[in-house]
Scaffold this motif. Structure first.
Motif, mmCIF file in Angstrom:
data_model
loop_
_atom_site.group_PDB
_atom_site.id
_atom_site.type_symbol
_atom_site.label_atom_id
_atom_site.label_comp_id
_atom_site.label_asym_id
_atom_site.label_seq_id
_atom_site.Cartn_x
_atom_site.Cartn_y
_atom_site.Cartn_z
ATOM 1 N N ILE A 25 -14.244 5.038 0.164
ATOM 2 C CA ILE A 25 -14.247 4.487 -0.805
ATOM 3 C C ILE A 25 -13.329 4.463 -1.588
ATOM 4 O O ILE A 25 -12.045 4.557 -1.866
ATOM 5 N N LEU A 26 -13.057 6.153 -1.471
ATOM 6 C CA LEU A 26 -12.395 7.408 -2.685
ATOM 7 C C LEU A 26 -11.047 7.646 -1.936
ATOM 8 O O LEU A 26 -10.045 7.303 -2.264
ATOM 9 N N LYS A 27 -10.941 8.042 -0.432
ATOM 10 C CA LYS A 27 -9.774 7.489 -0.026
ATOM 11 C C LYS A 27 -9.830 6.587 -0.638
ATOM 12 O O LYS A 27 -7.608 6.111 -0.943
ATOM 13 N N ALA A 28 -9.698 4.905 -0.523
ATOM 14 C CA ALA A 28 -9.107 3.402 -1.185
ATOM 15 C C ALA A 28 -8.625 4.091 -2.173
ATOM 16 O O ALA A 28 -7.225 2.891 -2.384
ATOM 17 N N GLY A 29 -9.401 4.387 -3.528
ATOM 18 C CA GLY A 29 -8.712 4.636 -4.563
ATOM 19 C C GLY A 29 -7.686 5.554 -4.858
ATOM 20 O O GLY A 29 -6.824 4.918 -5.683
ATOM 21 N N PHE A 30 -7.623 6.943 -3.559
ATOM 22 C CA PHE A 30 -6.217 7.175 -3.781
ATOM 23 C C PHE A 30 -5.271 6.628 -3.300
ATOM 24 O O PHE A 30 -3.713 6.391 -3.835
ATOM 25 N N GLY A 31 -4.989 5.504 -2.751
ATOM 26 C CA GLY A 31 -4.326 4.970 -1.715
ATOM 27 C C GLY A 31 -3.735 3.660 -2.720
ATOM 28 O O GLY A 31 -2.513 3.469 -3.435
ATOM 29 N N LYS A 32 -4.501 2.849 -3.909
ATOM 30 C CA LYS A 32 -4.502 1.547 -4.054
ATOM 31 C C LYS A 32 -3.605 2.805 -6.058
ATOM 32 O O LYS A 32 -2.710 1.681 -6.002
ATOM 33 N N SER A 33 -3.843 4.001 -6.118
ATOM 34 C CA SER A 33 -3.282 4.437 -7.121
ATOM 35 C C SER A 33 -1.570 4.836 -6.950
ATOM 36 O O SER A 33 -0.988 4.963 -8.155
ATOM 37 N N GLY A 34 -1.427 4.834 -5.982
ATOM 38 C CA GLY A 34 -0.075 5.257 -5.655
ATOM 39 C C GLY A 34 0.184 7.098 -5.163
ATOM 40 O O GLY A 34 0.765 7.028 -5.566
ATOM 41 N N LEU A 35 -0.862 7.613 -5.606
ATOM 42 C CA LEU A 35 -1.198 9.060 -6.095
ATOM 43 C C LEU A 35 -0.867 9.553 -4.429
ATOM 44 O O LEU A 35 -0.366 10.669 -4.105
ATOM 45 N N TYR A 36 -2.121 8.774 -3.396
ATOM 46 C CA TYR A 36 -2.238 9.854 -2.276
ATOM 47 C C TYR A 36 -2.412 8.619 -1.212
ATOM 48 O O TYR A 36 -2.913 8.179 -0.952
ATOM 49 N N PRO A 37 -1.463 8.197 -0.498
ATOM 50 C CA PRO A 37 -0.392 8.840 -0.163
ATOM 51 C C PRO A 37 0.983 8.430 -1.488
ATOM 52 O O PRO A 37 1.179 6.750 -2.001
ATOM 53 N N ILE A 38 1.907 9.134 -1.948
ATOM 54 C CA ILE A 38 2.510 8.704 -3.047
ATOM 55 C C ILE A 38 3.533 7.497 -3.152
ATOM 56 O O ILE A 38 4.572 7.278 -1.878
ATOM 57 N N ASN A 39 3.398 6.548 -3.673
ATOM 58 C CA ASN A 39 4.049 5.197 -3.697
ATOM 59 C C ASN A 39 4.037 4.359 -4.892
ATOM 60 O O ASN A 39 3.020 3.882 -5.529
#
Length: 394
Positions: free
Chosen positions: A161-175
Motif C-alpha cells: 500500500i505504501l509503495k502504491a502511495g509513492f507511485g500515486k504521488s508521482g514522487l517515485y517513480p517520478i511522474n
C-alpha cells in the motif's frame, strides 16, 4: 508514522497531550515505538528533533548513498539543527508545497485510509467490551496495546500500500502526470446512500453482550526529561518509587488548568513578615540570552549582556496568550521552572496549590521586582510592571 518508497515503515512515535509521563502509557505497544508528550498534544520543534534523532536518523545511517526526507512545511519541521545533521549525513530535506499534501503526500494518498479503517474496527471491538464501555475516550494506559493491534494488521499489506502511495504521488517513480490527472474536475457523486449497511451492522453489534473485562493497576510516574521521548526499556531507570509518588499526591493541580511538570515538590517558606520564598535544588547550566537593562527589568534579546536566570528571580511568563507573574523555582537544561501567582480581582495572590510549570526561554517575558503586598490580611499583591512597563491591563 514514516515510511519509504521501498515499503518500509518506521516504528510509530506517539505524542500524548500531557505534562507528565507514566510507565503504563508505554507498555504493550508496537516494537520499537517511542512515546513523548507536549502541553498541546501537537508536535513542536523539540518533539520533531527528538523523533528525527531517535527513530529516523539511525535508520537512514544504515542506507548507502544520498537520502531524501519529504515532509510538509510546518514550522516545527524547519529546525536548523536537523538541517545541519542532514547535511553531515548526506540527507536532503525537501518540503512539499503548501496545501498539496492531499496530492503529494504518499501516506495521505494510500496508507492512512486503510490504517483508519483498521483503527475504527479496533476501536469498535474495544468499545463493545465491558471495559471499553466504561470510558468515553481511550485511556492512555490502553492506547499502546490497541496501537500494536493496528501495526500488526498493517504488517501484511502495508508495504504494498505504501509503495502504491509513492507511485500515486508521482514522487517515485517520478511522474508529474500522476498529480495533474488528479486535479479537481469531477462532479459530486449523488448516488451514494445516506446510511450505509456497515453503519447498520455497527449499531447491531454495539448491542451485543460482551464479557471481556479490562484491569486497572497502579501507575508509576516517570521522571522523564521534558521534550525527550521514552521507550518501554527506559522505564526502570525513569520510574519514581511508590513512596515518593505517594508523597507527591496531587499538589501539582494548576490554577490555570495545567499540571505540574516538576517531579519534586517545591517547599514554600513564609517568614515572619509574610514574605514568600521557595526552597529547591538548582542546576544553573541552561544556555539563555536575556539581558538586564538600567530600569531593573530584563528584556528578551534587547541588550548585549547575557542574563542568567536564578532561583527566586521574579519574572513574568507567557502562557496561552496571557501573562502571569511568578518566581523561578528551578533552572535546568530543558527549561525554566516557574511557580506562578493567581488572579484575585485586580490583584494577585499565591495559590493554595502551587501552579508550577516548565517554560522555555521564549516564554519568559521579563525579570521584575518582587510583587508589592497590598493587603496583609488577604495576602494580595500588586505587580506594577505588568501595566507600567508592558502596557498589560490586569
Amino acid at each position: 508514522m514514516c515510511g519509504n518508497a521501498a515499503g518500509e515503515i518506521l516504528p510509530p512515535y506517539v505524542n500524548y497531550k500531557a505534562e507528565k509521563m507514566w510507565d503504563t502509557w508505554t507498555e504493550g505497544g508496537p516494537t520499537g515505538a517511542r512515546y513523548n508528550r507536549t502541553k498541546s498534544g501537537w508536535f513542536d520543534g523539540t518533539t520533531f528533533e527528538d523523533w528525527f534523532n531517535t527513530l529516523l536518523l539511525p535508520e537512514l545511517k544504515k542506507k548507502d548513498g544520498r537520502k531524501v526526507i519529504i515532509g510538509d512545511n510546518l514550522s516545527s519541521h524547519i529546525s536548523p539543527r536537523v538541517i545541519e545533521t542532514c547535511e553531515r549525513n548526506d540527507i536532503a530535506f525537501v518540503c512539499l508545497p503548501p496545501n498539496a499534501t492531499h496530492l503529494r503526500q504518499p501516506l495521505d494518498l494510500s496508507y492512512f485510509r486503510p490504517m483508519k479503517i483498521y483503527w475504527r474496527q479496533i476501536l469498535d471491538d474495544w468499545k463493545r467490551t465491558s471495559f471499553g464501555r466504561k470510558y468515553p475516550t481511550i485511556p492512555k494506559d490502553t492506547f499502546p496495546s490497541l496501537l500494536k493491534k493496528l501495526v500488526d494488521k498493517l504488517a501484511n499489506n502495508g508495504p504494498s500500500i505504501l509503495k502504491a502511495g509513492f507511485g500515486k504521488s508521482g514522487l517515485y517513480p517520478i511522474n508529474r502526470k500522476e498529480v495533474l490527472a488528479r486535479l479537481p474536475n469531477a462532479e459530486l457523486d449523488s448516488s451514494l446512500p445516506l446510511v450505509s449497511s456497515s453503519f447498520i451492522t455497527h449499531l447491531e453489534s454495539v448491542r451485543a453482550q460482551e464479557t471481556l473485562a479490562g484491569t486497572n493497576r497502579r501507575k508509576r510516574k516517570l521522571n522523564a526529561e521534558p521534550g525527550k521521548s521514552v521507550h518501554a526499556t527506559d522505564i526502570p531507570a525513569l520510574s519514581i518509587n511508590s513512596d515518593q509518588q505517594d508523597k507527591q499526591g496531587s499538589s501539582g493541580i494548576s490554577q490555570k488548568k495545567k499540571k505540574s511538570m516538576n517531579p519534586k515538590k517545591i517547599e514554600t517558606i513564609r517568614s515572619d513578615d509574610d514574605t514568600v520564598s521557595y526552597k529547591s535544588d538548582t542546576d544553573n547550566d541552561f544556555d539563555l540570552s536575556l539581558s538586564e537593562s538600567e530600569d531593573g527589568l530584563t528584556h528578551p534579546l534587547e541588550e548585549t549582556e547575557a542574563y542568567v536566570p536564578e532561583v527566586d528571580d521574579n519574572v513574568i511568563v507567557k502562557y496561552e496568550e496571557e501573562y502571569w507573574p511568578g518566581v523561578i523555582t528551578k533552572v535546568h537544561k530543558s527549561g525554566i521552572t516557574v511557580s506562578c501567582m493567581a488572579r484575585s480581582g485586580n490583584f494577585w495572590k499565591w495559590p493554595s496549590q502551587e501552579d508550577i510549570l516548565s517554560y522555555s526561554l521564549s516564554d519568559i517575558l521579563c525579570k521584575i521586582k518582587p510583587p508589592t503586598k497590598v493587603s496583609s490580611k488577604r495576602e494580595l499583591y500588586n505587580v506594577p510592571e505588568l501595566k507600567d512597563k508592558w502596557g498589560i491591563v490586569e
